[in-house]
Design a protein around this motif. Structure first.
Motif, PDB file in Angstrom:
ATOM      1  N   GLY A  12       0.800  -1.228   0.000  1.00 35.14           N
ATOM      2  CA  GLY A  12       0.000   0.000   0.000  1.00 35.14           C
ATOM      3  C   GLY A  12       0.826   1.267   0.000  1.00 35.14           C
ATOM      4  N   SER A  13       0.124   2.365  -0.135  1.00 34.49           N
ATOM      5  CA  SER A  13       0.759   3.680  -0.155  1.00 34.49           C
ATOM      6  C   SER A  13       1.360   4.006   1.214  1.00 34.49           C
ATOM      7  CB  SER A  13      -0.287   4.730  -0.537  1.00 34.49           C
ATOM      8  OG  SER A  13       0.046   5.992  -0.047  1.00 34.49           O
ATOM      9  N   LYS A  14       2.612   4.459   1.220  1.00 38.63           N
ATOM     10  CA  LYS A  14       3.260   4.861   2.469  1.00 38.63           C
ATOM     11  C   LYS A  14       2.547   6.066   3.075  1.00 38.63           C
ATOM     12  CE  LYS A  14       7.798   3.239   0.864  1.00 38.63           C
ATOM     13  NZ  LYS A  14       9.167   3.619   0.513  1.00 38.63           N
ATOM     14  N   ILE A  15       2.148   6.987   2.217  1.00 39.35           N
ATOM     15  CA  ILE A  15       1.441   8.188   2.690  1.00 39.35           C
ATOM     16  C   ILE A  15       0.133   7.789   3.361  1.00 39.35           C
ATOM     17  CG2 ILE A  15       0.227  10.259   1.895  1.00 39.35           C
ATOM     18  CD1 ILE A  15       2.396  10.557  -0.263  1.00 39.35           C
ATOM     19  N   TYR A  16      -0.596   6.878   2.726  1.00 39.88           N
ATOM     20  CA  TYR A  16      -1.874   6.410   3.279  1.00 39.88           C
ATOM     21  C   TYR A  16      -1.647   5.741   4.634  1.00 39.88           C
ATOM     22  CZ  TYR A  16      -6.144   3.638   3.773  1.00 39.88           C
ATOM     23  OH  TYR A  16      -7.303   3.066   4.246  1.00 39.88           O
ATOM     24  N   LEU A  17      -0.624   4.906   4.736  1.00 34.26           N
ATOM     25  CA  LEU A  17      -0.380   4.169   5.973  1.00 34.26           C
ATOM     26  C   LEU A  17      -0.043   5.107   7.136  1.00 34.26           C
ATOM     27  CD1 LEU A  17       1.645   1.142   4.555  1.00 34.26           C
ATOM     28  CD2 LEU A  17      -0.603   1.044   5.638  1.00 34.26           C
ATOM     29  N   VAL A  18       0.588   6.233   6.834  1.00 33.94           N
ATOM     30  CA  VAL A  18       0.896   7.202   7.898  1.00 33.94           C
ATOM     31  C   VAL A  18      -0.349   7.999   8.284  1.00 33.94           C
ATOM     32  CG1 VAL A  18       2.205   9.278   8.489  1.00 33.94           C
ATOM     33  CG2 VAL A  18       3.317   7.414   7.263  1.00 33.94           C
ATOM     34  N   LEU A  19      -1.033   8.558   7.284  1.00 28.72           N
ATOM     35  CA  LEU A  19      -2.157   9.452   7.565  1.00 28.72           C
ATOM     36  C   LEU A  19      -3.383   8.706   8.090  1.00 28.72           C
ATOM     37  CD1 LEU A  19      -1.940  11.912   4.536  1.00 28.72           C
ATOM     38  CD2 LEU A  19      -1.249  12.336   6.891  1.00 28.72           C
ATOM     39  N   GLU A  20      -3.559   7.467   7.672  1.00 26.22           N
ATOM     40  CA  GLU A  20      -4.733   6.693   8.098  1.00 26.22           C
ATOM     41  C   GLU A  20      -4.354   5.659   9.165  1.00 26.22           C
ATOM     42  OE1 GLU A  20      -7.890   7.175   7.145  1.00 26.22           O
ATOM     43  OE2 GLU A  20      -7.245   8.905   5.966  1.00 26.22           O
ATOM     44  N   ASP A  80       8.074  24.447   3.651  1.00 21.82           N
ATOM     45  CA  ASP A  80       9.462  24.547   4.073  1.00 21.82           C
ATOM     46  C   ASP A  80      10.254  23.393   3.443  1.00 21.82           C
ATOM     47  OD1 ASP A  80      11.857  24.664   5.325  1.00 21.82           O
ATOM     48  OD2 ASP A  80      11.062  24.592   7.372  1.00 21.82           O
ATOM     49  N   PRO A  81      11.310  23.703   2.670  1.00 23.41           N
ATOM     50  CA  PRO A  81      12.098  22.626   2.040  1.00 23.41           C
ATOM     51  C   PRO A  81      12.678  21.637   3.047  1.00 23.41           C
ATOM     52  CG  PRO A  81      12.661  24.759   1.099  1.00 23.41           C
ATOM     53  CD  PRO A  81      11.775  25.032   2.268  1.00 23.41           C
ATOM     54  N   ALA A  82      13.011  22.125   4.239  1.00 20.15           N
ATOM     55  CA  ALA A  82      13.582  21.231   5.253  1.00 20.15           C
ATOM     56  C   ALA A  82      12.568  20.174   5.681  1.00 20.15           C
ATOM     57  CB  ALA A  82      14.043  22.046   6.466  1.00 20.15           C
ATOM     58  N   GLU A 108       6.330  12.930  14.777  1.00 21.56           N
ATOM     59  CA  GLU A 108       6.829  14.020  13.924  1.00 21.56           C
ATOM     60  C   GLU A 108       6.471  13.765  12.457  1.00 21.56           C
ATOM     61  OE1 GLU A 108      10.926  16.480  13.677  1.00 21.56           O
ATOM     62  OE2 GLU A 108      11.083  14.406  12.995  1.00 21.56           O
ATOM     63  N   LEU A 109       6.651  12.511  12.003  1.00 26.70           N
ATOM     64  CA  LEU A 109       6.313  12.172  10.627  1.00 26.70           C
ATOM     65  C   LEU A 109       4.842  12.408  10.360  1.00 26.70           C
ATOM     66  CD1 LEU A 109       6.920  10.907   7.855  1.00 26.70           C
ATOM     67  CD2 LEU A 109       6.563   8.653   8.877  1.00 26.70           C
ATOM     68  N   TYR A 110       3.989  11.955  11.291  1.00 23.77           N
ATOM     69  CA  TYR A 110       2.536  12.141  11.106  1.00 23.77           C
ATOM     70  C   TYR A 110       2.179  13.623  11.075  1.00 23.77           C
ATOM     71  CZ  TYR A 110      -2.427  12.438  12.054  1.00 23.77           C
ATOM     72  OH  TYR A 110      -3.761  12.768  11.985  1.00 23.77           O
ATOM     73  N   GLU A 111       2.708  14.387  12.012  1.00 25.52           N
ATOM     74  CA  GLU A 111       2.328  15.807  12.105  1.00 25.52           C
ATOM     75  C   GLU A 111       2.795  16.583  10.876  1.00 25.52           C
ATOM     76  OE1 GLU A 111       3.821  17.156  15.840  1.00 25.52           O
ATOM     77  OE2 GLU A 111       2.114  16.341  16.978  1.00 25.52           O
ATOM     78  N   LEU A 145      10.525  14.510   5.176  1.00 25.89           N
ATOM     79  CA  LEU A 145       9.453  13.592   4.764  1.00 25.89           C
ATOM     80  C   LEU A 145       9.945  12.627   3.697  1.00 25.89           C
ATOM     81  CD1 LEU A 145       6.350  15.966   4.565  1.00 25.89           C
ATOM     82  CD2 LEU A 145       6.790  14.202   6.255  1.00 25.89           C
ATOM     83  N   VAL A 146      10.657  13.162   2.727  1.00 22.96           N
ATOM     84  CA  VAL A 146      11.170  12.334   1.626  1.00 22.96           C
ATOM     85  C   VAL A 146      12.083  11.242   2.162  1.00 22.96           C
ATOM     86  CG1 VAL A 146      12.757  12.380  -0.344  1.00 22.96           C
ATOM     87  CG2 VAL A 146      10.904  14.046  -0.206  1.00 22.96           C
ATOM     88  N   GLU A 147      12.941  11.609   3.128  1.00 27.63           N
ATOM     89  CA  GLU A 147      13.889  10.632   3.671  1.00 27.63           C
ATOM     90  C   GLU A 147      13.190   9.592   4.537  1.00 27.63           C
ATOM     91  OE1 GLU A 147      16.695  13.167   5.581  1.00 27.63           O
ATOM     92  OE2 GLU A 147      17.671  13.774   3.705  1.00 27.63           O
TER      93      GLU A 147
END
Length: 645
Positions: free
Chosen positions: A88-96, A171-173, A153-156, A178-180
């Motif tokens: 599944g989507s990594k983004i989905y797994l974090v946000l949901e 913010d690029p930082a 921190e990742l979720y927020e 998030l990318v890492e």
């Protein structure tokens, strides 16, 4: 008692599910420990199933049989959840995460109850296996309420980006973190993430809700950031993802035939054999797509020499392209195919012809305009190179202007030419940005039937890009699409349905479609005796049922008996879509539950629960739960009335 053959089939199914779960691997980091533990526990049940299977001439007690049937269904649910954790989507797994953890806990609890229901002591099961089952039960009990500590921190940070307006700079930082953390630094990771989100839309039959749509937009922002930070992130896995140093530029790259690719034939950015070499103002040559990404990222220097670019114009390097083609032929290699960005694919004679047609498009003569639009329509239909060449020559704004021409045939040619041009992904944005959508909507409203059909197909093609869904819906396309769905030819109805389906994936367009009267039209298509639009109508209803206005409108259309009928006799996809609509309809409204009960829904639900698609089974389970509560309430009410007497 369950018969021997019935027992054998059930046990084999349980073993098959465990084997399928065993094949799932590489769980996402956010759920890795929990999901790995769940999979391991289920694998430990294999010896139990094998021993039950091998018991000869013994039938299962009814209680154990029912428990094993329930265990099979819940293991299917567990498998689906584990697949989401793996693919599944990594983004989905974090946000949901909260929703996923609720599902995890619910499934774990049901599996424990199912396993307790199997009367192991009544069966000839070895002590060793009994101990193993006891161990699994103990692990299930310990797992209750236990979840891995989330990365707050990742979720927020991801949630903040998810909820932020698309026009607000990030913010690029934060983006870099998030990318890492999500491990989305390479094109392969980004592609897998994009596919995972897309498959969630597909699995929901186009009913992903607003959340998946916003996640897709969020992924686009992350992808844009990654490509801006590393212009060559589009390189295949294993090749450089950053600008090579001078030392790198002397490195030899081997071709599939072990021939050394000359340095001059490789792009200094990607180190790949160039497909479409272009010259920049400093005289250096690059692959077109790589240098375009470099410039679009805001750089104004030559990557190789660091000199300032006095112009961003890119001049095709015909001589080098010819040399590369000759070298490929000599070494037995297929010449590299260009991505379709440059009009230089055409011969000088073809370019001259296109320029002549454009002059006619711009003519004051209606005959010239009509003839030129017709010829461009055919040119754009013929091949990909033509679509690129015609667009880059400047045809799109001229065709857009002709959408409002007084001559109906010119309108038809213009909208169909734009349809053909839109097949090229790069042209979709150009067509919308040229202001073509209002003209296409006008043709959709007032053009000939063929022009209206082609206008609908054009809107579908353009709405493949998520941002365009918003634009097209806001510019009034939905009401005339609903009208075409009602009064068009069979082809016209199909074109209108595909366009509406795609547009209504965007939450904001659902209300527009409902207010345009699409629900009564869809119900008519569902109940036509010889109609060929049932699949499309149910798919659109499944999208709209999740919208409050859509739910009300479907209820008013007396849809319940029709939906129950499709759940009993439709195709597998129609059954699941009908069940999905009914789930939304019955949520919080007992009236529709009673209607469904009277229409005989219980029988079809049980069948769907056992033989439906994974989504169909989920929807059937949700409906059965609601129906069970209703039946219980009816019993309590009846008992109360008896006591009052």
């Amino acid at each position: 008692m369950a018969e021997e053959g019935e027992k054998g089939g059930l046990i084999q199914k349980l073993i098959d599910i465990v084997n399928e779960i065993s094949a799932i691997s590489d769980y996402r980091c956010t759920v890795k420990k929990l999901f790995s533990n769940l999979a391991r526990r289920l694998k430990l049940l294999t010896p139990l199933f094998e021993e039950i299977r091998d018991i000869k001439e013994v039938v299962l007690p009814d209680d154990s049989h029912r428990a094993l049937v329930s265990l099979m269904e819940d293991m299917e649910s567990a498998k689906e959840l584990l697949q989401i954790g793996s693919e599944g989507s990594k983004i989905y797994l974090v946000l949901e995460r909260d929703e996923i953890m609720k599902k995890y806990q619910a499934i774990t609890s049901r599996l424990e109850q199912d396993l307790i229901g199997v009367s192991i002591d009544e069966l000839d099961i070895s002590d060793e296996v009994k101990e193993q089952v006891a161990l699994v039960l103990a692990q299930f009990r310990r797992a209750k309420g236990r979840i891995d500590a989330p990365d707050v921190e990742l979720y927020e940070e991801l949630s903040s980006l998810y909820n932020k307006d698309i026009d607000v700079a990030e913010d690029p930082a934060v983006l870099r973190r998030l990318v890492e953390k999500l491990q989305l630094t390479e094109i392969t990771n980004l592609t897998h993430e994009s596919i995972a989100l897309h498959e969630m839309v597909t699995a929901s039959s186009g009913d992903p809700g607003e959340s998946i749509e916003k996640m897709s937009m969020l992924l686009k922002r992350i992808k844009d950031f990654v490509q801006t930070e590393s212009p060559s992130v589009g390189s295949p896995p294993g090749e450089s993802s950053a600008l090579p140093s001078c030392a790198d530029q002397g490195t030899l790259v081997k071709s599939p035939k072990n021939s050394v690719i000359p340095d001059d034939f490789r792009c200094p950015i990607s180190l790949e054999l160039m497909k479409d070499p272009v010259i920049v103002s400093t005289g250096q040559t690059y692959e077109r797509s790589c240098i375009e990404k470099w410039v679009e990222a805001g750089h104004r220097t030559c990557p190789k020499t660091q000199q300032n670019l006095t112009s961003t114009a890119l001049i095709p390097n015909y001589v080098l392209r010819s040399l590369i083609a000759q070298w490929c032929e000599t070494n037995g290699m297929e010449p590299p195919k260009r991505s379709g960005r440059s009009a230089s694919a055409c011969t000088p004679a073809e370019r001259s012809m296109i320029e002549s047609l454009l002059r006619k498009l711009n003519s004051v003569s209606p005959d010239d305009q009509r003839t030129a639009a017709g010829e461009i329509r055919l040119l754009a239909k013929r091949n990909a190179d033509n679509r690129v060449a015609v667009a880059e020559a400047g045809a799109i704004p001229l065709l857009t202007h002709l959408l409002t021409a007084p001559d109906s045939r010119t309108q038809e040619h213009a909208v169909t030419a734009l349809l053909n041009l839109s097949i090229c992904e790069d042209n979709k944005g150009s067509i919308v940005s040229s202001g073509a959508v209002p003209g296409i909507v006008q043709v959709l409203k007032k053009g000939s039937m063929e022009a209206r059909e082609n206008a609908a197909a054009t809107l579908f093609s353009l709405s493949v890009i998520d941002e365009n869904k918003v634009t097209i819906g806001s510019l009034g396309a939905i009401p005339p699409l609903v009208l075409l769905l009602s009064e068009g030819t069979q082809r016209g109805k199909k074109d209108a349905a595909t366009a509406l389906f795609n547009l209504c994936i965007f939450q904001g367009n659902k209300g527009r479609a409902v207010r345009a009267g699409v629900i009564p039209t869809l119900m008519e298509l569902l109940t036509e005796p010889q109609g060929g639009m049932k699949d499309e109508a149910l798919a659109i209803l499944a999208i709209l049922a999740s919208h409050p206005e859509g739910k009300v409108s479907i209820g008013k259309a007396e849809a319940v008996p029709v939906l129950v009928e499709f759940m009993g006799s439709g195709s597998a996809r129609n059954k699941e879509n009908a069940a999905a609509v009914l789930v939304h309809l019955c949520s919080g409204d007992e009236k529709y539950l009673v209607e469904a009960q009277e229409a005989g829904v219980m029988g079809v639900l049980v069948d769907l629960l056992h033989h439906g698609t994974p989504r169909g089974k989920r929807k059937a389970g949700q409906l059965l739960e609601k129906m069970s509560r209703l039946v219980q309430e009816q019993k309590v009410l009846a008992q109360s009335q008896m006591e009052d007497r």
